[in-house]
Write an enzyme that holds these catalytic residues in place. Structure first.
Site, PDB file in Angstrom:
ATOM      1  N   ARG A  84      -1.350 -13.585  -3.682  1.00 57.40           N
ATOM      2  CA  ARG A  84      -0.106 -13.947  -4.216  1.00 57.40           C
ATOM      3  C   ARG A  84       1.264 -15.256  -4.574  1.00 57.40           C
ATOM      4  O   ARG A  84       1.276 -15.503  -5.283  1.00 57.40           O
ATOM      5  CB  ARG A  84       1.501 -12.956  -3.345  1.00 57.40           C
ATOM      6  CG  ARG A  84       2.801 -12.786  -4.028  1.00 57.40           C
ATOM      7  CD  ARG A  84       2.927 -11.687  -4.719  1.00 57.40           C
ATOM      8  NE  ARG A  84       4.338 -12.113  -5.852  1.00 57.40           N
ATOM      9  CZ  ARG A  84       4.923 -11.452  -5.141  1.00 57.40           C
ATOM     10  NH1 ARG A  84       5.373 -10.226  -3.987  1.00 57.40           N
ATOM     11  NH2 ARG A  84       6.306 -11.530  -5.868  1.00 57.40           N
TER      12      ARG A  84
ATOM     13  N   ASP B 233       0.585  -1.568   0.011  1.00 60.27           N
ATOM     14  CA  ASP B 233       0.201   0.085  -0.031  1.00 60.27           C
ATOM     15  C   ASP B 233       0.687   1.324  -0.286  1.00 60.27           C
ATOM     16  O   ASP B 233       0.726   2.205  -1.193  1.00 60.27           O
ATOM     17  CB  ASP B 233      -0.488   0.134   1.285  1.00 60.27           C
ATOM     18  CG  ASP B 233      -1.414  -1.267   1.158  1.00 60.27           C
ATOM     19  OD1 ASP B 233      -1.899  -1.702   0.434  1.00 60.27           O
ATOM     20  OD2 ASP B 233      -2.921  -1.679   2.357  1.00 60.27           O
TER      21      ASP B 233
ATOM     22  N   TYR C 187      -3.977 -10.758  15.576  1.00 57.48           N
ATOM     23  CA  TYR C 187      -4.289  -9.797  14.262  1.00 57.48           C
ATOM     24  C   TYR C 187      -5.525  -8.678  14.423  1.00 57.48           C
ATOM     25  O   TYR C 187      -4.880  -8.047  15.240  1.00 57.48           O
ATOM     26  CB  TYR C 187      -3.754  -9.778  13.056  1.00 57.48           C
ATOM     27  CG  TYR C 187      -3.623  -8.876  12.605  1.00 57.48           C
ATOM     28  CD1 TYR C 187      -2.653  -8.362  11.961  1.00 57.48           C
ATOM     29  CD2 TYR C 187      -5.435  -8.932  11.914  1.00 57.48           C
ATOM     30  CE1 TYR C 187      -3.074  -7.318  11.252  1.00 57.48           C
ATOM     31  CE2 TYR C 187      -5.526  -7.563  10.653  1.00 57.48           C
ATOM     32  CZ  TYR C 187      -4.259  -6.912  10.853  1.00 57.48           C
ATOM     33  OH  TYR C 187      -4.523  -6.190   9.606  1.00 57.48           O
TER      34      TYR C 187
ATOM     35  N   PHE D 203       0.848 -14.246   1.681  1.00 56.23           N
ATOM     36  CA  PHE D 203      -0.720 -13.925   1.181  1.00 56.23           C
ATOM     37  C   PHE D 203      -1.080 -14.792   0.331  1.00 56.23           C
ATOM     38  O   PHE D 203      -0.632 -15.489  -0.772  1.00 56.23           O
ATOM     39  CB  PHE D 203      -0.929 -12.025   0.745  1.00 56.23           C
ATOM     40  CG  PHE D 203      -0.484 -11.402   2.543  1.00 56.23           C
ATOM     41  CD1 PHE D 203      -1.490 -11.419   3.292  1.00 56.23           C
ATOM     42  CD2 PHE D 203       0.849 -10.988   3.024  1.00 56.23           C
ATOM     43  CE1 PHE D 203      -1.507 -10.880   4.535  1.00 56.23           C
ATOM     44  CE2 PHE D 203       1.061 -10.452   3.972  1.00 56.23           C
ATOM     45  CZ  PHE D 203       0.280 -10.123   4.554  1.00 56.23           C
TER      46      PHE D 203
ATOM     47  N   GLU E 153     -10.442  -7.577   9.844  1.00 52.84           N
ATOM     48  CA  GLU E 153     -10.463  -8.305  10.850  1.00 52.84           C
ATOM     49  C   GLU E 153     -10.748  -7.767  12.381  1.00 52.84           C
ATOM     50  O   GLU E 153     -10.927  -8.645  13.480  1.00 52.84           O
ATOM     51  CB  GLU E 153      -8.922  -9.057  10.852  1.00 52.84           C
ATOM     52  CG  GLU E 153      -8.526  -9.870   9.928  1.00 52.84           C
ATOM     53  CD  GLU E 153      -8.931 -11.217   9.302  1.00 52.84           C
ATOM     54  OE1 GLU E 153      -9.413 -11.728  11.424  1.00 52.84           O
ATOM     55  OE2 GLU E 153      -9.212 -11.578   8.685  1.00 52.84           O
TER      56      GLU E 153
ATOM     57  N   LEU F  48       0.514   2.647   7.972  1.00 52.35           N
ATOM     58  CA  LEU F  48       0.169   1.580   7.303  1.00 52.35           C
ATOM     59  C   LEU F  48       1.094   0.509   7.788  1.00 52.35           C
ATOM     60  O   LEU F  48       0.905  -0.591   7.508  1.00 52.35           O
ATOM     61  CB  LEU F  48       0.439   2.258   5.597  1.00 52.35           C
ATOM     62  CG  LEU F  48      -0.323   3.367   4.580  1.00 52.35           C
ATOM     63  CD1 LEU F  48       0.419   3.204   3.461  1.00 52.35           C
ATOM     64  CD2 LEU F  48      -2.130   2.856   4.962  1.00 52.35           C
ATOM     65  N   ALA F  49       2.284   1.185   8.856  1.00 54.59           N
ATOM     66  CA  ALA F  49       2.666  -0.419   9.718  1.00 54.59           C
ATOM     67  C   ALA F  49       2.624  -1.099  10.708  1.00 54.59           C
ATOM     68  O   ALA F  49       1.531  -0.239  11.268  1.00 54.59           O
ATOM     69  CB  ALA F  49       4.334   0.176   9.969  1.00 54.59           C
TER      70      ALA F  49
ATOM     71  N   GLY G  86      -3.667 -24.129   2.866  1.00 58.82           N
ATOM     72  CA  GLY G  86      -4.415 -24.612   4.078  1.00 58.82           C
ATOM     73  C   GLY G  86      -6.188 -25.319   3.322  1.00 58.82           C
ATOM     74  O   GLY G  86      -6.246 -25.277   2.296  1.00 58.82           O
TER      75      GLY G  86
ATOM     76  N   SER H 159      -8.660  -2.825   9.791  1.00 57.60           N
ATOM     77  CA  SER H 159      -8.857  -3.879   8.412  1.00 57.60           C
ATOM     78  C   SER H 159     -10.786  -4.671   8.885  1.00 57.60           C
ATOM     79  O   SER H 159     -10.521  -5.042   9.956  1.00 57.60           O
ATOM     80  CB  SER H 159      -7.520  -5.070   9.796  1.00 57.60           C
ATOM     81  OG  SER H 159      -8.320  -6.642   8.983  1.00 57.60           O
TER      82      SER H 159
HETATM   83  O1  G4F Z   1      -4.362 -13.859   2.263  1.00 55.41           O
HETATM   84  P1  G4F Z   1      -4.674 -14.206   3.537  1.00 55.41           P
HETATM   85  O2  G4F Z   1      -3.355 -14.511   4.973  1.00 55.41           O
HETATM   86  O3  G4F Z   1      -4.851 -12.714   4.303  1.00 55.41           O
HETATM   87  P2  G4F Z   1      -6.138 -12.992   5.335  1.00 55.41           P
HETATM   88  O4  G4F Z   1      -6.312 -13.363   6.974  1.00 55.41           O
HETATM   89  O5  G4F Z   1      -7.421 -12.132   5.115  1.00 55.41           O
HETATM   90  O6  G4F Z   1      -5.474 -11.171   5.815  1.00 55.41           O
HETATM   91  C1  G4F Z   1      -5.476  -9.959   5.122  1.00 55.41           C
HETATM   92  O7  G4F Z   1      -6.550  -9.448   5.253  1.00 55.41           O
HETATM   93  C2  G4F Z   1      -6.832  -8.896   6.164  1.00 55.41           C
HETATM   94  C3  G4F Z   1      -8.016  -7.985   5.762  1.00 55.41           C
HETATM   95  O8  G4F Z   1      -8.034  -7.157   4.418  1.00 55.41           O
HETATM   96  C4  G4F Z   1      -6.106  -7.573   6.282  1.00 55.41           C
HETATM   97  F1  G4F Z   1      -6.278  -7.168   7.646  1.00 55.41           F
HETATM   98  C5  G4F Z   1      -3.989  -8.318   6.455  1.00 55.41           C
HETATM   99  O9  G4F Z   1      -3.224  -7.904   7.490  1.00 55.41           O
HETATM  100  C6  G4F Z   1      -4.390  -9.429   5.711  1.00 55.41           C
HETATM  101  O10 G4F Z   1      -4.319  -8.244   4.346  1.00 55.41           O
HETATM  102  O11 G4F Z   1      -5.818 -15.482   4.248  1.00 55.41           O
HETATM  103  C7  G4F Z   1      -6.854 -15.474   3.013  1.00 55.41           C
HETATM  104  C8  G4F Z   1      -7.408 -16.534   3.921  1.00 55.41           C
HETATM  105  C9  G4F Z   1      -7.495 -16.957   4.785  1.00 55.41           C
HETATM  106  O12 G4F Z   1      -8.870 -17.262   4.732  1.00 55.41           O
HETATM  107  C10 G4F Z   1      -6.440 -18.133   4.822  1.00 55.41           C
HETATM  108  O13 G4F Z   1      -6.712 -18.523   5.611  1.00 55.41           O
HETATM  109  O14 G4F Z   1      -6.884 -17.924   2.822  1.00 55.41           O
HETATM  110  C11 G4F Z   1      -6.525 -19.330   3.581  1.00 55.41           C
HETATM  111  N1  G4F Z   1      -5.282 -19.863   3.007  1.00 55.41           N
HETATM  112  C12 G4F Z   1      -5.719 -21.121   2.611  1.00 55.41           C
HETATM  113  N2  G4F Z   1      -4.277 -22.022   2.493  1.00 55.41           N
HETATM  114  C13 G4F Z   1      -3.654 -19.273   3.531  1.00 55.41           C
HETATM  115  C14 G4F Z   1      -3.357 -20.087   2.471  1.00 55.41           C
HETATM  116  N3  G4F Z   1      -3.405 -18.462   3.462  1.00 55.41           N
HETATM  117  C15 G4F Z   1      -2.194 -17.836   3.425  1.00 55.41           C
HETATM  118  N4  G4F Z   1      -1.496 -16.611   3.547  1.00 55.41           N
HETATM  119  N5  G4F Z   1      -1.429 -18.806   3.303  1.00 55.41           N
HETATM  120  C16 G4F Z   1      -2.232 -21.005   2.627  1.00 55.41           C
HETATM  121  O15 G4F Z   1      -1.010 -21.298   2.242  1.00 55.41           O
END
Ligand code: G4F
Length: 334
Positions: A197, A14, A155, A194, A133, A86-87, A217, A131
């Site tokens: 990506r 961001d 978080y 994330f 969250e 943003l940090a 996952g 967020s």
């Molecule tokens: O990409 P994620 O890690 O994002 P998450 O947890 O939604 O958080 C992001 O968005 C929030 C809301 O804007 C922010 F506050 C936060 O800082 C961040 O930017 O995971 C998205 C979904 C989750 O349900 C996770 O359990 O993907 C699922 N997932 C499934 N397999 C996985 C994986 N996530 C990650 N990171 N890695 C996996 O292998």
């Protein structure tokens, strides 16, 4: 006189898009970077390498959220009129492993910043990137700025504390302080750990024969995914108002992780089904539910709306990965 903005987290996804936006609007942009041996500045590299920009209208300062004295000194010297905060530790899964670090930076870091602003003779307008969250498993879907805060992970708890503190400093100390309640926002500049990506990178790497499988996952998890470039425009709009308030920034559309997989593999013309594996290691102790945002207030008051749809976002991310991988080793291209 140029307007001056200060960004914490300027080297992040961001931060880099916001820097580009503000420079294009004629701002002088300052940002804090952490004192580490390897400086992660790749998202700013194109600006950093431009002698007409770096140290002319873009300035980086060593300062960190756990070092308020330095931060105070830098902010007193720069005297920005806008501060975009943003940090912070932003990975939800990781926050279960390092809850204290998460709270130290995301919760206490925000409070320290607010305390510094409170003492400045002319405090800048303050944007806090919070967020979805903070809502946890809300009873109401979609959520608005009035949905009760009830986080379910470290978080979310840290962000909830910071969000509420921003409201306290706005109401009790008169700061122009805004919470932007940001739903998931992605781009080719998203961090590698994330899920969007990770998937887009894997689809491109598998296409080029450089990766065999993609291990994930919970692929049934649903999120409200938008493009980061749209969200930083919302940040700027939120500070460009008569009064400070809180705003939800979201697309109002849910997609599953599975749909990200399908869109990414389709972008490189591959059938995903032979490549995706499950590993419980990537499951989280708890998953938020129904995180879907209602951005009506941002739309009506700020004139904000997200422009880049989900399919286009995932395609852009996957093609960017393909191009990046091909650039780094053209011979590996299949
Ligand atoms: O990409 P994620 O890690 O994002 P998450 O947890 O939604 O958080 C992001 O968005 C929030 C809301 O804007 C922010 F506050 C936060 O800082 C961040 O930017 O995971 C998205 C979904 C989750 O349900 C996770 O359990 O993907 C699922 N997932 C499934 N397999 C996985 C994986 N996530 C990650 N990171 N890695 C996996 O292998």
């Amino acid at each position: 006189m140029k307007k001056k903005a200060f960004i914490t987290g300027i080297t992040g996804q961001d931060g880099s898009y916001l820097t580009e936006l503000l420079l294009a609007k004629g701002y002088e942009v300052h940002g804090s970077v952490r004192r580490t041996s390897s400086l992660e500045r790749s998202r700013l590299a194109h600006l950093y390498a431009d002698p007409e920009v770096y140290n002319q209208s873009l300035f980086l300062h060593y300062a960190d959220l756990d070092d308020p004295t330095t931060l105070r000194r830098v902010l007193s010297r720069v005297q920005p009129s806008e501060l975009y905060h943003l940090a912070g530790q932003s990975h939800v899964g990781l926050s279960f492993e390092i809850p204290e670090t998460t709270c130290e930076f995301t919760a206490m870091g925000t409070l320290r910043l607010l305390e510094i602003l409170r003492d400045l003779p002319e405090p800048p307008r303050f944007f806090h990137a919070t967020s979805s969250e903070i809502f946890g498993r809300p009873a109401q879907s979609p959520q608005t700025e009035d949905t009760p805060i009830a986080p379910i992970n470290p978080y979310g708890c840290a962000k909830a504390f910071a969000t509420q503190m921003v409201r306290v400093y706005r109401e009790s100390h008169g700061l122009f302080a805004v919470n932007g309640i940001l739903y998931n926002h992605e781009s080719p500049r998203r961090g590698e750990n994330f899920v969007t990506r990770k998937i887009c990178h894997a689809a491109a790497a598998i296409k080029l024969g450089r990766q065999r499988e993609l291990v994930l996952g919970d692929t049934s998890a649903l999120r409200d995914w938008g493009h980061a470039r749209d969200y930083v425009r919302g940040m700027w709009l939120a500070l460009d108002q008569e009064t400070a308030d809180d705003y939800v920034f979201a697309t109002g559309k849910l997609h599953s992780v599975q749909q990200v997989i399908e869109a990414a593999f389709a972008a490189v013309d591959l059938d995903w089904s032979g490549y995706v594996k499950f590993d419980r290691h990537f499951l989280r102790p708890s998953e938020p539910l129904h995180l879907l945002g209602d951005a009506t207030k941002a739309r009506t008051r700020l004139g904000w709306s997200p422009g880049i749809p989900f399919q286009e976002l995932i395609k852009e991310m996957t093609i960017a990965e393909l191009n990046q991988l091909t650039r780094t080793d053209p011979k590996g291209a299949a």
